[in-house]
Structure formats: structure tokens, C-alpha cells
Motif scaffolding. Structure first.
Motif, mmCIF file in Angstrom:
data_model
loop_
_atom_site.group_PDB
_atom_site.id
_atom_site.type_symbol
_atom_site.label_atom_id
_atom_site.label_comp_id
_atom_site.label_asym_id
_atom_site.label_seq_id
_atom_site.Cartn_x
_atom_site.Cartn_y
_atom_site.Cartn_z
ATOM 1 N N SER A 152 0.787 -1.231 0.000
ATOM 2 C CA SER A 152 0.000 0.000 0.000
ATOM 3 C C SER A 152 0.819 1.281 0.000
ATOM 4 O O SER A 152 0.356 2.306 -0.493
ATOM 5 C CB SER A 152 -0.936 0.027 1.222
ATOM 6 O OG SER A 152 -1.920 -0.960 1.133
ATOM 7 N N ASN A 184 -3.801 4.939 -2.080
ATOM 8 C CA ASN A 184 -2.976 5.200 -0.902
ATOM 9 C C ASN A 184 -1.525 5.454 -1.307
ATOM 10 O O ASN A 184 -0.894 6.413 -0.850
ATOM 11 C CB ASN A 184 -3.047 4.024 0.069
ATOM 12 C CG ASN A 184 -2.314 4.313 1.372
ATOM 13 O OD1 ASN A 184 -2.852 4.916 2.291
ATOM 14 N ND2 ASN A 184 -1.053 3.911 1.451
ATOM 15 N N VAL A 208 -9.849 5.475 -0.979
ATOM 16 C CA VAL A 208 -8.522 5.188 -0.438
ATOM 17 C C VAL A 208 -8.624 4.804 1.043
ATOM 18 O O VAL A 208 -9.288 5.497 1.815
ATOM 19 C CB VAL A 208 -7.613 6.422 -0.596
ATOM 20 C CG1 VAL A 208 -6.241 6.151 -0.005
ATOM 21 C CG2 VAL A 208 -7.499 6.803 -2.071
ATOM 22 N N LEU A 210 -7.221 5.524 3.738
ATOM 23 C CA LEU A 210 -6.278 6.560 4.158
ATOM 24 C C LEU A 210 -5.591 6.239 5.485
ATOM 25 O O LEU A 210 -4.417 6.527 5.668
ATOM 26 C CB LEU A 210 -7.023 7.892 4.276
ATOM 27 C CG LEU A 210 -7.771 8.321 3.008
ATOM 28 C CD1 LEU A 210 -9.043 9.073 3.362
ATOM 29 C CD2 LEU A 210 -6.884 9.166 2.124
ATOM 30 N N ALA A 288 0.623 4.310 5.608
ATOM 31 C CA ALA A 288 -0.619 5.070 5.424
ATOM 32 C C ALA A 288 -0.341 6.453 4.834
ATOM 33 O O ALA A 288 0.636 7.124 5.185
ATOM 34 C CB ALA A 288 -1.350 5.208 6.753
ATOM 35 N N CYS A 289 -1.241 6.886 3.962
ATOM 36 C CA CYS A 289 -1.055 8.193 3.312
ATOM 37 C C CYS A 289 -1.662 9.346 4.112
ATOM 38 O O CYS A 289 -1.364 10.508 3.828
ATOM 39 C CB CYS A 289 -1.668 8.172 1.913
ATOM 40 S SG CYS A 289 -3.483 8.129 1.883
#
Length: 363
Positions: A152, A184, A208, A210, A288-289
Motif C-alpha cells: 500500500s 494510498n 482510499v 487513508l 498510510a497516506c
């Protein structure tokens, strides 16, 4: 500086009354226009390869170009690409500086055959865009060479894929869309790059996950999430990884992978250790974005239905967690990566239209 927030609805039909029906119908049964591609294989710096499926003005997926024979360009597998790219194909693509182009990064176990990719690809190609689907390792119908796969937060891979397509059509006006896992990785890349990604005209992340911790826990709990969605993904993921184990004896914990019952157990056994993380929780936290949304400098739409079964609504970001380059669109309905609309049997036309509106107006 804060992001803008749009809560206008996606008009999902009444006969798809909840998050699961909207998600599953869109993924498995909804009507959509179809599109065929021409495939390019690109070697990666670490000795692996990535497959890019192209469509656009001048490309004829069902016609063999004059510089090749049918046998030389045929793709035997049943995929959305009908043949391999040739030198003649590159000469056929437009080179004008105003040519709009779109690269799409698919979700977990997705690809150019996925309904959302087909729908988005056909919509933009029909309007004169060059469209390319960038496949993550092992997702194009061909096993990748290395023991590793994709994950991811692989923003380095996103950067390589973006620079690859940019080099092919350097004068095009490039846009990027990432769906679910691909979203992501794209949003994380945009946050890390900041203004350096300014060559992109606009981007979008769709459904997404997120907050990967919240999403991972959500998919590992509850009867439907654990027994339906997780099993659906694990069915193909396990098969691919166990095939790798036969080529890399001793490199993978075959027992743990084979007995993984949800995505957390799979990520603990395979994704995390093979990609440099301690365990699934370390992977989810670091990949994680969401923490990177405040650093995005490219105009970016972040579209998440508030009833997405893969991400709890409280985990969605607010405007104060994002830069002013971001537009958060959070309709109440739509499910995960679906957004089906229309009278029965419904269709997937709303999502590509929403993307096009943002690319044209940034609203």
C-alpha cells in the motif's frame, strides 16, 4: 490552510440500499463500457518488470501493426490487453503538448480488467485522452520475478511508474488516479514529493484506505468483512505467494501464509517482512497516506463514500488535516470503489464523470 469539503451525494439507486450491496454489485455485476489495451512491459531497476496497458488515439488494440507479426505480439492470457506494443504504436500516439493523458493505479488484486478501470478508461479514451493502467507486480496476469510483490505504501514504485509514462509522452498533460490501495500509494507519493510533483496537472484518490490501521482492523473484524472481503482477496493473494515459494525455497513462511485467515495475518506473514516492516501494524502505520495529505501541492481530489465498508467513517480526514490543494468529497453513499447509479441494472458512469469534472474545473 485547509482543504475544501464536498458532501454532495452520489445518487445510488434505492435497490442497492447499503454499503455492501453497493460495493459488491459495482465490483461484480454492474454494467460498464469495455475497452481493450495494448501492453508494454518495462524492466525495473531491481530486475523485475511492470506491465502498462495503453489506450489512446492512434492505437488499435485489435489490429496488428505493420512492423510485427500476429504471433510476435499476441498475448495468450485472457487479459484486457490484446497484444504487445511495438515501435509503430509509439509513433502513432499523439505528441501534441495539449494531449490529455491519464494513468490509473488499481486497487488490491485489481488491474485493467477491473470494472472501475474499464469504466474510467473507456470514458476518458472516448474523449480523446491517452489512458494507461499501471499494473503493480504480479497483477497483470503474469507472475513477477522476485519474491517481493506490491504494498500500500510503495511510493517509490509509484514514482518509477509515473516517470516511465512521462518519458513515453513527455509533452502530454498528465493526470493520475489511484483506486483503493493504488490511491494510498499515490497520495503518499504526492505528499512526499510536494511541489516536485507539479508536472502532474491534477490527481485523484478514490476509496482510499487513508488510515491503514483503521482499515486493516475493519477488514479483519465482523462476519462480512472477514469472511467475504478478506477471503476474496486472500484467495488470489495466497495462490500467488505460494507459487513464489516454490521458486524461492526457504524465503517465505509457507505455513503462516497458507493458514492466514485475514489480511492482518497475511500482512504479518508476508507483506510486512518481505517489504521491510516489522509486522502488519508497523506496515500499516508507516505506509498510510493520511499523514501526508497536509503536504500535497498538486490539485487532488480525495473521494471516499462515508459508508465505505473498508474504512470507518471516523477515520476519514477533515479539512484541517489536508493542504489547500486537496478537495475532500465525502458523499454519504457509494460503497467501496463502486458508486453505482441509474435504474436497474445500473451502471458505473458516475465515477468517471466525477473525475472528469474535477480535472476540468478542480471542483
Amino acid at each position: 490552510m485547509t482543504a475544501r469539503l464536498d458532501t454532495s451525494p452520489c445518487p445510488v439507486p434505492k435497490w442497492l440500499p447499503d454499503r455492501h450491496s453497493q460495493t459488491l454489485y459495482a465490483a461484480l455485476a454492474a454494467s460498464h463500457h469495455r475497452i481493450a489495451f495494448v501492453r508494454e512491459r518495462v524492466q525495473t531497476p531491481d530486475g523485475d518488470f511492470l506491465d502498462f496497458d495503453w489506450a489512446g488515439p492512434g492505437l488499435s488494440p485489435n489490429r496488428v501493426p505493420p512492423d510485427a507479426s500476429p504471433a510476435a505480439v499476441a498475448i495468450p492470457e485472457k487479459v484486457a490487453a490484446t497484444r504487445w506494443m511495438t515501435a509503430h504504436d509509439w509513433q502513432s500516439l499523439p505528441t501534441l503538448s495539449e494531449t490529455p493523458a491519464l494513468i490509473l493505479f488499481h486497487g488490491l488484486e485489481g488491474g485493467s480488467s477491473s470494472r472501475y478501470a474499464q469504466s474510467i478508461g473507456q470514458y476518458f479514451r472516448a474523449r480523446g485522452w491517452v489512458v494507461v493502467i499501471g499494473h503493480f507486480r504480479g497483477c497483470s496476469g503474469h507472475p513477477n520475478r522476485l519474491a517481493r510483490a506490491y504494498y500500500s505504501g510503495d511510493s517509490e514504485e509509484i514514482g518509477f511508474m509515473l516517470q516511465t509514462v512521462r518519458a513515453r509522452l513527455p509533452h502530454a498533460r498528465w493526470h493520475a488516479v489511484g483506486v483503493s490501495l493504488g490511491g494510498n500509494a499515490l497520495l503518499k507519493y504526492l505528499g512526499e514529493q510536494g511541489a516536485a510533483a507539479g508536472w502532474l496537472q491534477a490527481c485523484a484518490g478514490v476509496s482510499v484506505p487513508l488510515d491503514l490501521v483503521a482499515a486493516g482492523i475493519c477488514l479483519s473484524q465482523g462476519v462480512i468483512n472477514r469472511q467475504l472481503y478478506s477471503r476474496y482477496f486472500l484467495r488470489t493473494m495466497k495462490k500467488k505467494v505460494l507459487e513464489k515459494a516454490s521458486r524461492y525455497p526457504g524465503a517465505l513462511d509457507v505455513g503462516r501464509i497458507a493458514h492466514a485467515r485475514d489480511l492482518r495475518e497475511f500482512d504479518d506473514a508476508y507483506t510486512a517482512p518481505l517489504h521491510g516492516f516489522r509486522n502488519a501494524l508497523d506496515y500499516w502505520n508507516r505506509a498510510a497516506c493520511k499523514p501526508w495529505l497536509a503536504h500535497i501541492a498538486v490539485p487532488t481530489l480525495v473521494l471516499n463514500a462515508r459508508n465505505d465498508p473498508f474504512l470507518p467513517e471516523p477515520a476519514l480526514p477533515g479539512p484541517n488535516e489536508c493542504s489547500d490543494s486537496v478537495l475532500l468529497h465525502q458523499p454519504a453513499e457509494g460503497g467501496h470503489a463502486g458508486f453505482p447509479t441509474g435504474p436497474f441494472p445500473g451502471h458505473l458512469g458516475w465515477l468517471p464523470q466525477r473525475l472528469a469534472r474535477y480535472f476540468e474545473t478542480q471542483r
